[in-house]
Write an enzyme that holds these catalytic residues in place. Structure first.
Site, short mmCIF file in Angstrom:
data_model
loop_
_atom_site.label_atom_id
_atom_site.label_comp_id
_atom_site.label_asym_id
_atom_site.label_seq_id
_atom_site.Cartn_x
_atom_site.Cartn_y
_atom_site.Cartn_z
NE ARG A 1 20.52 -10.02 7.76
CZ ARG A 1 19.27 -9.60 7.67
NH1 ARG A 1 19.01 -8.31 7.49
NH2 ARG A 1 18.28 -10.45 7.75
CD GLU B 1 9.60 0.20 4.70
OE1 GLU B 1 10.75 -0.23 4.50
OE2 GLU B 1 8.80 0.50 3.80
CE LYS C 1 10.53 -5.61 8.29
NZ LYS C 1 10.44 -4.17 8.06
#
Ligand code: ATP
Ligand code: MG
Length: 562
Positions: free
Chosen positions: A264, A37, A274
């Site tokens: 992850r 994104e 982020k």
């Protein structure tokens, strides 16, 4: 059927691909995607995802798409789109002509939503966000149906079209999939698929005021691009039934994309969120997204990490189903291993003190030809000037040295790297007792040679010629945080645990003249100090170097030098 190019270590994703290839599920096709994104810069966790997706495609002679998952116009920005492309390229991967955006499919998403409404599989919800939350139930209690759940198809279609036409304010209606309010999986309790957002989108401008939700858009994008293996992180495991539900309802039959989840990457002493990285930038704890202390790909690039070392790291840590925190030392090990082979050796002094070789003629200059690499002659040589006045590292001299200290001491001999053996004769101090310079003598028979009388000199120190060396600023980096898991602290904010010594600036460093023309993609070993590269702040008037990595783990040692 395609077979792996090489035989890398196995992992459960390769096993799935091998089984699919054996059964002919996708006719031997392997087609993955990396779907960021564009709401921030990519970090080391994304690097792992990039290496996995592009790497798998390469290994099986398949394809990998770069797809911007741009369904939320509020947080997305063309600056991020640009940086993400640069980062993927820097890591060494190529999407060729397959750059896509979820926004390329806005019309299809809309048409599919009408199809769901017409089939009685979706409805327009008019409860407020708070009411929706109450109706949703909890992990232990089932949800209950909204009073709007049984609106007629005609009413739903009318409302949805009017949502699209901009008749309603943000938050007044959403579209929900009609699945099962009592499902033990909360994701299946009539999840939202469209919402109203009167915001300009970075690719579609003001064409739309309704935007699809991630879960709905992602599986359809995968199916439209004929992705075979849709790899994502573990938090989406519970969303997989929804991924499959949408594709079932919309008539995407097998073979169709399969969602596969992996753990992850989390790295110790830094963060891979982020949102938190953005806070570091916005609150100016760092100089920007590419601050060399940041775990962003742009930060690692500026720091001087070679892309091959980052790829090697991602391969080494492997792919697992269980979450874990990888030690930062593993990444640095990979960086060192790469640079040890390739980086030219040079001389630089971080914290200089002057030495004067009293018995070396004033004005005389010898040019020593020194190899860039002790084992690899293909890296060539450079010219190092030697003269009467030199700088050595302040740390390399001690007036009263403990046993086992083999560097410079009063009356003791030490070798200057690539040059002569010298002896310290006298320490000159100022009125406050601070050392001004050291007066030395040299043995003229020892230029690059052992003494003929068989005496042994153990210590070798680095040096530069005072008048020939170049002034430089050298930036030493340490861990960004003082705690191993700053993403998960019990008390306070992650920013309370920032390491105040994560950047130590050596403003008066001196480097050998061959570094005058160094470029940021060249890395050097400053002998005995670590690996360095020029920073993008560097100019011919003022050289600036970043320490890429120390020669060994030296965390917490630099603040003593400043
Ligand atoms: P958010 O969705 O909260 O903005 P994100 O880190 O998930 O943040 P995306 O842009 O959605 O960001 O991520 C793109 C891809 O990278 C996704 O497929 C995601 O699963 C993967 N990814 C993100 N963070 C990590 C990580 N720490 N380790 C491995 N893969 C990751
Ligand atoms: Mg995400």
């Amino acid at each position: 059927m395609s077979t792996p190019e090489k035989k890398p270590g196995s992992n459960f994703i390769r096993t799935i691909v091998n089984e699919d290839n054996a059964s002919g599920k996708h006719a031997g096709r392997v087609h993955t995607r990396f779907p960021p994104e564009p709401n921030g810069y990519l970090h080391v966790g994304h690097a792992k995802s990039i290496c996995l997706n592009f790497g798998l495609a390469k290994e099986y002679q398949g394809l990998c798409n770069l797809r911007f998952d741009d369904t939320n116009p509020v947080s997305e920005d063309p600056e991020f789109v640009k940086s993400i492309q640069a980062d993927v390229k820097w890591l060494g991967f190529d999407w060729e002509d397959r750059l896509f955006h979820a926004s390329d499919y806005f019309q299809q998403f809309y048409d599919y939503a009408e199809q769901l409404i017409k089939a009685g599989k979706a409805y327009v919800e008019s409860l407020s966000a708070d009411e929706i939350r109450t109706y949703r139930g909890t992990l232990t209690e089932p949800g209950k149906p909204s009073p709007y759940r049984d609106r007629s198809v005609a009413e739903n279609l009318d409302l949805f079209r009017r949502m699209k036409a901009g008749e309603f304010a943000d938050g007044t209606h959403i579209v929900r999939a009609k699945i099962d309010m009592a499902s033990p999986n909360i994701n299946m309790r009539d999840p939202a698929i469209y919402r109203i957002r009167k915001a300009e989108h970075h690719t579609t401008g003001n064409a739309w005021c309704i935007y699809p939700m991630y879960d709905y858009a992602h599986c359809i994008s995968d199916a439209l691009e004929k992705i075979t293996h849709s790899i994502c992180t573990l938090e989406f495991e519970d969303h997989r039934p929804l991924y499959d539900w949408f594709l079932d309802q919309l008539g995407f039959h097998q073979p169709r994309p399969q969602q596969i989840e992996f753990a992850r990457l989390d790295l110790s002493y830094t963060i891979t969120s982020k949102r938190k990285l953005k806070a570091l930038v916005e609150e100016q704890h760092v100089s920007g997204w590419d601050d060399p202390r940041m775990p962003t790909i742009s930060g690692m690039r500026r720091r001087g990490y070679p892309p091959a070392a980052v790829r090697d790291f991602c391969e080494r840590i492997g792919v697992a189903k269980a979450a874990n925190i990888v030690d930062m030392g593993v990444l640095e090990f990979c960086v060192r291993e790469d640079l040890e082979k390739r980086a030219g050796r040079v001389l630089g002094v971080l914290n200089p003190i002057k030495i004067v070789i009293e018995d070396y003629p004033e004005g005389k200059v010898e040019t020593i030809e020194a190899p860039f690499h002790p084992q690899d002659p293909t890296l060539g040589t450079r010219q190092v000037p030697f003269s009467r006045e030199l700088y050595i590292e302040a740390d390399d001299f001690m007036e009263e040295a403990p046993k086992g200290y083999f560097r410079m001491v009063p009356g003791g001999e030490v070798r200057l790297r690539n040059a002569y053996i010298v002896k310290c004769k006298e320490v000159i101090k100022d009125a406050h007792g601070a050392i001004v310079e050291l007066r030395c003598s040299h043995d003229p028979e020892t230029l690059g040679k052992n003494p003929t009388d068989g005496r042994k000199v153990k210590g070798i120190i680095h040096w530069v010629s005072a008048s020939h060396s170049l002034p430089a600023e050298v930036r030493l980096y340490d861990r960004l945080y003082t705690v191993a898991n700053p993403g998960n602290v019990k008390d306070g904010e992650h920013t309370d645990y920032l390491n105040p010594s994560s950047l130590v600036v050596m403003a008066k460093a001196r480097v050998e003249p061959s570094l005058r023309t160094a470029t940021p993609d060249q890395r050097f070993q400053f002998e005995r100090l670590g690996y360095f590269c020029t920073d993008r702040d560097s100019t011919p008037e003022k050289l600036v170097f970043n320490r890429v990595v120390s020669l060994r783990d030296t965390y917490g040692k630099d603040q003593q030098k400043s």
